[in-house]
Design a protein around this motif. Sequence first.
Motif, short mmCIF file in Angstrom:
data_model
loop_
_atom_site.label_atom_id
_atom_site.label_comp_id
_atom_site.label_asym_id
_atom_site.label_seq_id
_atom_site.Cartn_x
_atom_site.Cartn_y
_atom_site.Cartn_z
N VAL A 15 12.54 6.47 8.92
CA VAL A 15 11.32 5.68 8.75
C VAL A 15 11.48 4.83 7.49
CG1 VAL A 15 8.81 5.76 8.53
CG2 VAL A 15 10.02 7.58 9.76
N THR A 16 11.40 3.52 7.65
CA THR A 16 11.50 2.59 6.52
C THR A 16 10.09 2.08 6.23
OG1 THR A 16 13.69 1.96 7.29
CG2 THR A 16 12.67 0.55 5.63
N TRP A 17 9.64 2.20 4.98
CA TRP A 17 8.27 1.81 4.66
C TRP A 17 8.16 1.41 3.20
CZ3 TRP A 17 5.26 5.55 1.71
CH2 TRP A 17 5.95 6.73 1.44
N TRP A 18 7.15 0.59 2.90
CA TRP A 18 6.87 0.18 1.52
C TRP A 18 6.06 1.30 0.88
CZ3 TRP A 18 9.59 -3.58 -0.30
CH2 TRP A 18 9.98 -4.62 0.53
N LYS A 19 6.62 1.90 -0.16
CA LYS A 19 5.97 3.03 -0.82
C LYS A 19 5.14 2.54 -2.00
CE LYS A 19 7.03 7.58 -2.67
NZ LYS A 19 8.11 8.52 -2.95
N ILE A 20 3.86 2.89 -1.99
CA ILE A 20 2.96 2.53 -3.10
C ILE A 20 3.13 3.59 -4.18
CG2 ILE A 20 0.56 2.27 -3.79
CD1 ILE A 20 -0.04 1.23 -0.99
N ALA A 21 3.30 3.15 -5.42
CA ALA A 21 3.53 4.07 -6.54
C ALA A 21 2.26 4.82 -6.88
CB ALA A 21 4.03 3.30 -7.75
N ASP A 22 2.43 6.07 -7.29
CA ASP A 22 1.32 6.90 -7.74
C ASP A 22 0.97 6.48 -9.17
OD1 ASP A 22 -0.55 8.91 -7.98
OD2 ASP A 22 0.93 10.45 -8.48
N PRO A 23 -0.30 6.12 -9.44
CA PRO A 23 -0.65 5.67 -10.80
C PRO A 23 -0.38 6.71 -11.88
CG PRO A 23 -2.52 5.41 -9.28
CD PRO A 23 -1.42 6.08 -8.53
N GLN A 80 4.98 -9.99 -0.14
CA GLN A 80 3.91 -9.89 0.85
C GLN A 80 3.26 -8.51 0.77
OE1 GLN A 80 5.30 -10.37 4.87
NE2 GLN A 80 3.29 -10.95 5.63
N ALA A 81 4.04 -7.47 0.57
CA ALA A 81 3.50 -6.11 0.46
C ALA A 81 2.60 -5.97 -0.76
CB ALA A 81 4.64 -5.10 0.40
N GLU A 82 3.01 -6.57 -1.89
CA GLU A 82 2.19 -6.50 -3.11
C GLU A 82 0.89 -7.28 -2.94
OE1 GLU A 82 4.97 -7.83 -6.05
OE2 GLU A 82 5.77 -5.81 -6.35
N ALA A 83 0.95 -8.38 -2.20
CA ALA A 83 -0.27 -9.16 -1.96
C ALA A 83 -1.24 -8.38 -1.07
CB ALA A 83 0.08 -10.49 -1.31
N ILE A 84 -0.72 -7.70 -0.07
CA ILE A 84 -1.57 -6.91 0.83
C ILE A 84 -2.10 -5.67 0.13
CG2 ILE A 84 -1.54 -5.52 2.94
CD1 ILE A 84 0.43 -7.57 4.10
N ALA A 85 -1.31 -5.07 -0.75
CA ALA A 85 -1.69 -3.84 -1.43
C ALA A 85 -2.83 -4.03 -2.42
CB ALA A 85 -0.49 -3.23 -2.14
N GLU A 86 -3.16 -5.26 -2.78
CA GLU A 86 -4.30 -5.58 -3.65
C GLU A 86 -4.32 -4.79 -4.95
OE1 GLU A 86 -7.71 -4.93 -1.23
OE2 GLU A 86 -7.26 -6.60 0.10
N GLY A 87 -3.40 -5.09 -5.82
CA GLY A 87 -3.40 -4.47 -7.14
C GLY A 87 -2.58 -3.20 -7.25
N GLU A 88 -2.23 -2.60 -6.15
CA GLU A 88 -1.37 -1.43 -6.17
C GLU A 88 0.06 -1.87 -6.47
OE1 GLU A 88 -2.28 1.70 -5.75
OE2 GLU A 88 -4.30 1.51 -4.93
N VAL A 89 0.83 -0.99 -7.07
CA VAL A 89 2.22 -1.30 -7.40
C VAL A 89 3.11 -0.76 -6.30
CG1 VAL A 89 4.07 -0.91 -9.07
CG2 VAL A 89 1.73 -1.21 -9.86
#
Length: 148
Positions: A85-93, A28-37
């Motif tokens: 704090v628990t959170w979904w971390k988006i990777a730095d490209p 679900q997080a990957e779907a919301i992030a729209e192309g972000e890893v």
Amino acid sequence: MTSLSFPIAKTLQDALKPDAQAARTRAQAEAIAEGEVIQELAVDWLNVTEEEATAYFQAANSEETPAQGYLQRYEDNEGKPVLAVTWWKIADPKALKAKAKKAVKEKPATEEPPVEDHTDDLYFRSGRTKPRRKRYIDPRQMDLFKKS
């Protein structure tokens, strides 16, 4: 009671904002992030004052906040509040590209044969279990139950 959902952000400060998007699962997080890893479900510790802790919890528990249950309150040795704090971390490209380049460079040149492990030989010279001793039977002992 609602199930846990965690904010999706690139930094911890963005994750603490009440308007951050939230997701329950990695898919679900990957779907919301729209192309972000999505790099990971990160848990970060934040040392705050009592007032800051109250403000973070009020913002996190408002009805407009999509994320639920991502803050936990603890105390340090001196009794000061510490927030987990628990959170979904988006990777730095940039970090992903550097990691991919490093993985390509670090390929092993040759495969070495596995080293035979002789640890058991050091500690167990004659097997792992003790041999059973044959029980001594006194010839003068009367046998009440003879085997036929």
